[in-house]
Design an enzyme around this catalytic site. Structure first.
Site, PDB file in Angstrom:
ATOM      1  N   ASP A  31       4.764  15.604  13.174  1.00  0.00           N
ATOM      2  CA  ASP A  31       5.057  15.332  11.765  1.00  0.00           C
ATOM      3  C   ASP A  31       3.777  15.361  10.940  1.00  0.00           C
ATOM      4  O   ASP A  31       3.562  14.515  10.079  1.00  0.00           O
ATOM      5  CB  ASP A  31       5.770  13.972  11.655  1.00  0.00           C
ATOM      6  CG  ASP A  31       6.597  13.885  10.382  1.00  0.00           C
ATOM      7  OD1 ASP A  31       6.845  14.936   9.764  1.00  0.00           O
ATOM      8  OD2 ASP A  31       6.985  12.768  10.006  1.00  0.00           O
ATOM      9  N   LEU A  89       0.853  -1.201   0.000  1.00  0.00           N
ATOM     10  CA  LEU A  89       0.000   0.000   0.000  1.00  0.00           C
ATOM     11  C   LEU A  89       0.883   1.243   0.000  1.00  0.00           C
ATOM     12  O   LEU A  89       0.527   2.275  -0.541  1.00  0.00           O
ATOM     13  CB  LEU A  89      -0.853   0.029   1.273  1.00  0.00           C
ATOM     14  CG  LEU A  89      -2.017  -0.951   1.355  1.00  0.00           C
ATOM     15  CD1 LEU A  89      -2.595  -0.946   2.755  1.00  0.00           C
ATOM     16  CD2 LEU A  89      -3.083  -0.561   0.349  1.00  0.00           C
ATOM     17  N   LEU A 135      -7.088  -0.478   8.635  1.00  0.00           N
ATOM     18  CA  LEU A 135      -6.825  -0.255   7.208  1.00  0.00           C
ATOM     19  C   LEU A 135      -7.472   1.058   6.759  1.00  0.00           C
ATOM     20  O   LEU A 135      -8.656   1.287   7.019  1.00  0.00           O
ATOM     21  CB  LEU A 135      -7.391  -1.423   6.397  1.00  0.00           C
ATOM     22  CG  LEU A 135      -7.307  -1.278   4.881  1.00  0.00           C
ATOM     23  CD1 LEU A 135      -5.865  -1.320   4.403  1.00  0.00           C
ATOM     24  CD2 LEU A 135      -8.117  -2.362   4.193  1.00  0.00           C
ATOM     25  N   ALA A 136      -6.668   1.901   6.116  1.00  0.00           N
ATOM     26  CA  ALA A 136      -7.225   3.130   5.543  1.00  0.00           C
ATOM     27  C   ALA A 136      -7.241   2.924   4.035  1.00  0.00           C
ATOM     28  O   ALA A 136      -6.199   2.996   3.387  1.00  0.00           O
ATOM     29  CB  ALA A 136      -6.367   4.311   5.945  1.00  0.00           C
ATOM     30  N   GLU A 140       1.540  13.365   3.717  1.00  0.00           N
ATOM     31  CA  GLU A 140       1.989  11.968   3.603  1.00  0.00           C
ATOM     32  C   GLU A 140       1.565  11.149   4.814  1.00  0.00           C
ATOM     33  O   GLU A 140       1.451   9.920   4.736  1.00  0.00           O
ATOM     34  CB  GLU A 140       3.515  11.897   3.499  1.00  0.00           C
ATOM     35  CG  GLU A 140       4.130  12.508   2.265  1.00  0.00           C
ATOM     36  CD  GLU A 140       4.454  13.982   2.437  1.00  0.00           C
ATOM     37  OE1 GLU A 140       3.607  14.708   3.007  1.00  0.00           O
ATOM     38  OE2 GLU A 140       5.523  14.401   1.986  1.00  0.00           O
ATOM     39  N   ASN A 141       1.350  11.806   5.955  1.00  0.00           N
ATOM     40  CA  ASN A 141       1.010  11.080   7.182  1.00  0.00           C
ATOM     41  C   ASN A 141      -0.476  11.152   7.509  1.00  0.00           C
ATOM     42  O   ASN A 141      -0.890  10.742   8.589  1.00  0.00           O
ATOM     43  CB  ASN A 141       1.824  11.620   8.363  1.00  0.00           C
ATOM     44  CG  ASN A 141       3.281  11.253   8.212  1.00  0.00           C
ATOM     45  OD1 ASN A 141       3.595  10.296   7.524  1.00  0.00           O
ATOM     46  ND2 ASN A 141       4.157  12.010   8.823  1.00  0.00           N
ATOM     47  N   VAL A 197       3.950  -1.291   3.907  1.00  0.00           N
ATOM     48  CA  VAL A 197       2.642  -1.532   4.516  1.00  0.00           C
ATOM     49  C   VAL A 197       1.801  -2.320   3.506  1.00  0.00           C
ATOM     50  O   VAL A 197       1.743  -1.953   2.331  1.00  0.00           O
ATOM     51  CB  VAL A 197       1.960  -0.193   4.876  1.00  0.00           C
ATOM     52  CG1 VAL A 197       0.593  -0.438   5.480  1.00  0.00           C
ATOM     53  CG2 VAL A 197       2.828   0.613   5.834  1.00  0.00           C
ATOM     54  N   LYS A 234       1.707  16.198   8.051  1.00  0.00           N
ATOM     55  CA  LYS A 234       1.929  16.562   6.644  1.00  0.00           C
ATOM     56  C   LYS A 234       1.071  15.613   5.818  1.00  0.00           C
ATOM     57  O   LYS A 234       0.646  14.557   6.344  1.00  0.00           O
ATOM     58  CB  LYS A 234       3.414  16.447   6.282  1.00  0.00           C
ATOM     59  CG  LYS A 234       4.006  15.097   6.530  1.00  0.00           C
ATOM     60  CD  LYS A 234       5.467  15.084   6.207  1.00  0.00           C
ATOM     61  CE  LYS A 234       6.045  13.712   6.512  1.00  0.00           C
ATOM     62  NZ  LYS A 234       7.443  13.609   6.244  1.00  0.00           N
ATOM     63  N   GLY A 239      10.320  -0.012   6.029  1.00  0.00           N
ATOM     64  CA  GLY A 239       9.598  -1.186   5.560  1.00  0.00           C
ATOM     65  C   GLY A 239       8.358  -0.777   4.782  1.00  0.00           C
ATOM     66  O   GLY A 239       8.165   0.392   4.443  1.00  0.00           O
ATOM     67  N   ASP A 269       1.317   7.466  11.432  1.00  0.00           N
ATOM     68  CA  ASP A 269       2.765   7.643  11.624  1.00  0.00           C
ATOM     69  C   ASP A 269       3.116   8.461  12.864  1.00  0.00           C
ATOM     70  O   ASP A 269       3.325   9.673  12.801  1.00  0.00           O
ATOM     71  CB  ASP A 269       3.406   8.274  10.373  1.00  0.00           C
ATOM     72  CG  ASP A 269       4.889   7.933  10.322  1.00  0.00           C
ATOM     73  OD1 ASP A 269       5.411   7.493  11.362  1.00  0.00           O
ATOM     74  OD2 ASP A 269       5.499   8.078   9.255  1.00  0.00           O
ATOM     75  N   THR A 283       9.897  17.194   8.235  1.00  0.00           N
ATOM     76  CA  THR A 283      10.387  17.419   6.877  1.00  0.00           C
ATOM     77  C   THR A 283      10.700  18.904   6.730  1.00  0.00           C
ATOM     78  O   THR A 283      10.147  19.707   7.451  1.00  0.00           O
ATOM     79  CB  THR A 283       9.283  17.038   5.871  1.00  0.00           C
ATOM     80  OG1 THR A 283       8.431  16.104   6.486  1.00  0.00           O
ATOM     81  CG2 THR A 283       9.846  16.475   4.616  1.00  0.00           C
TER      82      THR A 283
HETATM   83  P1  AMP Z   1       4.623   4.768   7.131  1.00  0.00           P
HETATM   84  O1  AMP Z   1       5.702   3.752   7.220  1.00  0.00           O
HETATM   85  O2  AMP Z   1       3.724   4.788   8.328  1.00  0.00           O
HETATM   86  O3  AMP Z   1       5.138   6.119   6.748  1.00  0.00           O
HETATM   87  O4  AMP Z   1       3.672   4.274   5.922  1.00  0.00           O
HETATM   88  C1  AMP Z   1       4.118   4.242   4.611  1.00  0.00           C
HETATM   89  C2  AMP Z   1       2.950   4.306   3.649  1.00  0.00           C
HETATM   90  O5  AMP Z   1       2.130   3.154   3.823  1.00  0.00           O
HETATM   91  C3  AMP Z   1       2.030   5.495   3.861  1.00  0.00           C
HETATM   92  O6  AMP Z   1       2.471   6.636   3.153  1.00  0.00           O
HETATM   93  C4  AMP Z   1       0.721   4.964   3.291  1.00  0.00           C
HETATM   94  O7  AMP Z   1       0.713   5.080   1.880  1.00  0.00           O
HETATM   95  C5  AMP Z   1       0.753   3.478   3.652  1.00  0.00           C
HETATM   96  N1  AMP Z   1       0.046   3.217   4.895  1.00  0.00           N
HETATM   97  C6  AMP Z   1       0.545   3.334   6.153  1.00  0.00           C
HETATM   98  N2  AMP Z   1      -0.371   2.972   7.071  1.00  0.00           N
HETATM   99  C7  AMP Z   1      -1.478   2.611   6.399  1.00  0.00           C
HETATM  100  C8  AMP Z   1      -2.785   2.155   6.791  1.00  0.00           C
HETATM  101  N3  AMP Z   1      -3.106   2.006   8.068  1.00  0.00           N
HETATM  102  N4  AMP Z   1      -3.672   1.890   5.815  1.00  0.00           N
HETATM  103  C9  AMP Z   1      -3.342   2.057   4.520  1.00  0.00           C
HETATM  104  N5  AMP Z   1      -2.153   2.481   4.083  1.00  0.00           N
HETATM  105  C10 AMP Z   1      -1.205   2.775   4.991  1.00  0.00           C
END
Ligand code: AMP
Length: 699
Positions: free
Chosen positions: A156, A37, A110-111, A160-161, A45, A158, A43, A177, A196
């Site tokens: 943080d 995702l 899950l989003a 992206e989060n 997701v 923004k 890592g 995040d 950032t």
């Molecule tokens: P992160 O490692 O938390 O920065 O997540 C990396 C990316 O994974 C995010 O930018 C989202 O695109 C996706 N992501 C993280 N958490 C979720 C979630 N709970 N549901 C869906 N996508 C996610």
């Protein structure tokens, strides 16, 4: 059981710790797409389905190796701890976590709608109503975070989060995040540099420490970006960017909505205290003109630890509490922990068996069959018996509840004991490590002292070296000048030699001429003398009268010639004397010149010797100098290494403090559990006494 080789780096999840379920494993889930995702720094997701419950989740897979080598384990632990403590409709929920040899796994809500950043990239910018709705939902989440005790700063915020629960216009904000967030502690304002560059607040650049108003700066930056599609501060270099942020030079485009501009200007204030509060943002005219386009979700506060439970009546809870990571059979495994499901809680409450619902006892049944008046007495006795029996039943029920509770508590105590032992071991190993670190610190201090000594020595040598070098250069110039002078002198000497040779040959020639003319004069003199003698002789023999006059005249003439010759001889003698004087002077000059030349050559040799000595001296100093520099560099390397170790010391220290507090907590709960178990023992004894007195009474 978990294999011995596997080292657990994270604490067990609350549901595992409470014994409500066993630790999940990767193969409890099926991946719904090979493509991730999204990707984070450590890592990916993935979207997954839980095999038993069929529920959908997002699993964040974090590489252990990356986290450990970047020293970010405490940060990950903090992120997990914070996420477990949160429960809000606009914040991504953490349901569970586990680990295997390679990775940590975070089981997240899950989003489905992806990130706000992806949506913004697709639409370039949002209309004011949509932007206001996102800001409103974010404010609700931030209000919840900031009102926690202690307050939580996200740090943080923004696009992206910020995740969206659904695709399309209806997607609601889910804050994700919490890697950078931390509990705000007023006594120790945070000095960590994070976030950032686009969203960097002035207090982060100035490293002044920050409060919850940091999230309000980010809210201002976010609103600008949502309405324009780009960040408010842009510059080609980091320094220029910092300057723009510190001076809050926002590049508002023409036709930017004035109310939104007013709101952003009140959020983007360099002094944190001057920024609007969350409530003031909510009440700002711009927010008021853009009323909600969908109802905001109400907040559900969950302050307790994750209540992860098995379904009511599940017989596996005992096994789970015995060993939280003991593998279950799939059929035994009922639910993956989820919090905030009040309906399930109710369901559980409904099925808890009540003592009142129990079937009537056989004594009671017998009592209902009493037949006659004679039996009144007996009835009375039976009534009393019935009462006793009911009391016995109650006590038995109570006893069985107490026994179950005792069993539960004993299990908890055993588990706590084991954990306590683990923590003690960990504490000991950390203490050992700390002792080692303090040794290293002492070593570091010594090294620093060595370094400063060496540095002083090195500086001294360098100064000496420079001095010698200057001296040597002066000497070299002196030698060069001397050599130049010597060349000139040699030239002059050879000119002089040539002159002397010429004069010598002149003298020789003159000598020769003189000798020749002397012999000529002598010859003529002899000749004239002979002639005179001849004449005198002939005078004696001949008649004097006729010839006397002519002879006398001839004599006078000869005499005159003789005088002339004598004169010439005298002049030539003088000349010869002059030549001899000149020659003598020349010889003297020659001698003096030779002397001078010898002295000069001696001096030159002396100088050269001196210069060679200096050069050797200089050469001696130089290698020493180079050695010192090498040594200094190696010490600096070791110093750098030690500083690195000191930093890891600090992290370890923090971890130790945290573990210490955990140990204290465990000790406290262990004490409590032991106290409860003592109380229960006492209760059990009382009950035993009661039941034996009842037995006695029955008899
Ligand atoms: P992160 O490692 O938390 O920065 O997540 C990396 C990316 O994974 C995010 O930018 C989202 O695109 C996706 N992501 C993280 N958490 C979720 C979630 N709970 N549901 C869906 N996508 C996610």
């Amino acid at each position: 059981m978990r294999p011995k080789s596997q080292r657990r780096l994270l604490f067990p999840s609350p549901s595992v710790l409470s014994g409500a379920e066993r630790e999940p494993q990767v193969n409890d889930f099926e991946s719904l797409s090979k493509k991730a995702l999204g990707e984070g720094a450590f890592g990916e997701v993935y979207k997954v389905r839980h095999k038993i419950s069929k529920e959908l989740y997002a699993i964040k897979v974090v590489s252990k190796q990356k986290v450990v080598s970047a020293n970010l384990l405490p940060q990950l632990r903090r992120e997990i701890r914070i996420m477990y403590s949160l429960s809000h409709p606009h914040i991504v929920k953490l349901y569970n976590h586990f680990e295997d040899d390679n990775n940590f796994y975070l089981v997240l809500e899950l989003a489905e709608g992806g990130t706000l950043w992806q949506r913004l990239a697709r639409f370039k910018s949002f209309d004011e109503a949509s932007a206001a709705q996102y800001i409103r939902e974010l404010i609700l989440a931030l209000e919840y975070l900031h009102s926690r005790d202690p307050p939580i700063i996200h740090r943080d915020i923004k696009p992206e989060n910020l995740l969206l629960d659904k695709e399309g216009r209806d997607g609601r904000i889910k804050v994700a995040d919490f890697g950078w967030s931390n509990f705000f502690n007023a006594e120790r304002t945070r000095m960590t540099y994070c976030g950032t560059l686009d969203y960097l607040a002035p207090e982060m650049i100035n490293q002044q420490g920050h409060t919850t108003s940091l999230d309000l700066w980010n809210l201002g930056v976010l609103l600008f970006e949502l309405l324009t599609g780009s960040a408010p501060f842009q510059a080609p270099t980091q320094a220029a960017m910092f300057e723009k942020i510190l001076k809050v030079r926002v590049a508002f485009p023409k036709n930017f909505p004035p109310l939104a501009k007013d709101l952003i200007s009140r959020l983007l204030r360099a002094i944190p205290d001057e920024r609007l509060s969350l409530i003031e943002v909510m009440n700002h005219p711009w927010m008021q003109t853009h009323q909600p386009i969908r109802p905001t979700m109400t907040q559900t506060v969950q302050r307790e630890a994750l209540p992860c439970q098995l379904e009511a009546g599940d017989e596996t809870s005992d096994i789970a509490s015995e060993d939280p990571i003991k593998p279950f059979q799939e059929t035994e495994y009922r639910v993956l922990s989820k919090i905030n499901n009040p309906r399930e809680e109710e369901k559980k409450l409904e099925v808890v068996p009540s003592p009142q619902n129990k079937s009537p006892s056989p004594v009671k049944q017998a009592k209902q069959q009493a037949p006659s008046n004679l039996e009144n007495e007996l009835k009375q006795t039976r009534d009393e018996n019935k009462k006793f029996q009911e009391q016995i039943d109650d006590k038995e029920a109570e006893l069985s509840r107490v026994n179950t509770r005792i069993q539960e508590l004993e299990n908890i105590v055993a588990k706590l004991d084991a954990e306590y032992e683990d923590k003690r071991k960990m504490e000991k190993s950390l203490k050992d490590q700390l002792a080692e670190k303090s040794n290293r610190n002492a070593e570091l201090a010594e090294l620093q002292e060595d370094e400063s000594k060496l540095y002083t020595e090195y500086e001294g040598l360098r100064a000496k070296c420079l001095e010698k070098e200057t001296e040597l250069n002066l000497l070299k110039t002196e030698i060069e000048n001397m050599e130049k002078l010597s060349k000139e002198k040699t030239q002059q000497a050879s000119d002089l030699e040539r002159d002397v040779d010429r004069v010598k040959s002149d003298i020789d020639q003159t000598k020769m001429k003189y000798n020749k003319s002397k012999s000529e004069i002598q010859e003529q003199f002899a000749k004239i003398s002979g002639e005179i003698d001849e004449l005198q002789r002939s005078l004696g023999n001949k008649d004097r009268d006729s010839s006397v006059v002519s002879v006398e005249a001839l004599l006078a003439f000869t005499q005159e010639n003789l005088d002339i010759l004598k004169n010439r001889a005298r002049v030539e003698n003088e000349l010869l004397k002059q030549y001899q004087d000149a020659n003598e002077r020349l010889i003297q000059l020659d001698n003096k010149y030779s002397e001078m030349r010898l002295a000069y050559e001696n001096y030159l040799n002396e100088l050269k010797k001196h210069s060679v000595n200096r050069e050797a001296e200089f050469g001696n100093i130089k290698p020493a100098n180079i050695n010192s520099q090498g040594e200094l560099e190696s010490i600096k390397d070791r110093l750098r290494e030690c500083i690195g170790k000191q930093y890891s010391n600090k992290l370890l220290n923090e971890e130790l403090v945290h573990l210490q507090s955990l140990v204290n907590q465990y000790e406290k709960s262990l004490g409590l559990a032991k106290k409860q178990s003592q109380d229960l023992d006492y209760l059990r004894q009382v009950n035993q006494k009661k039941s034996s007195s009842q037995q006695y009474y029955k008899k």
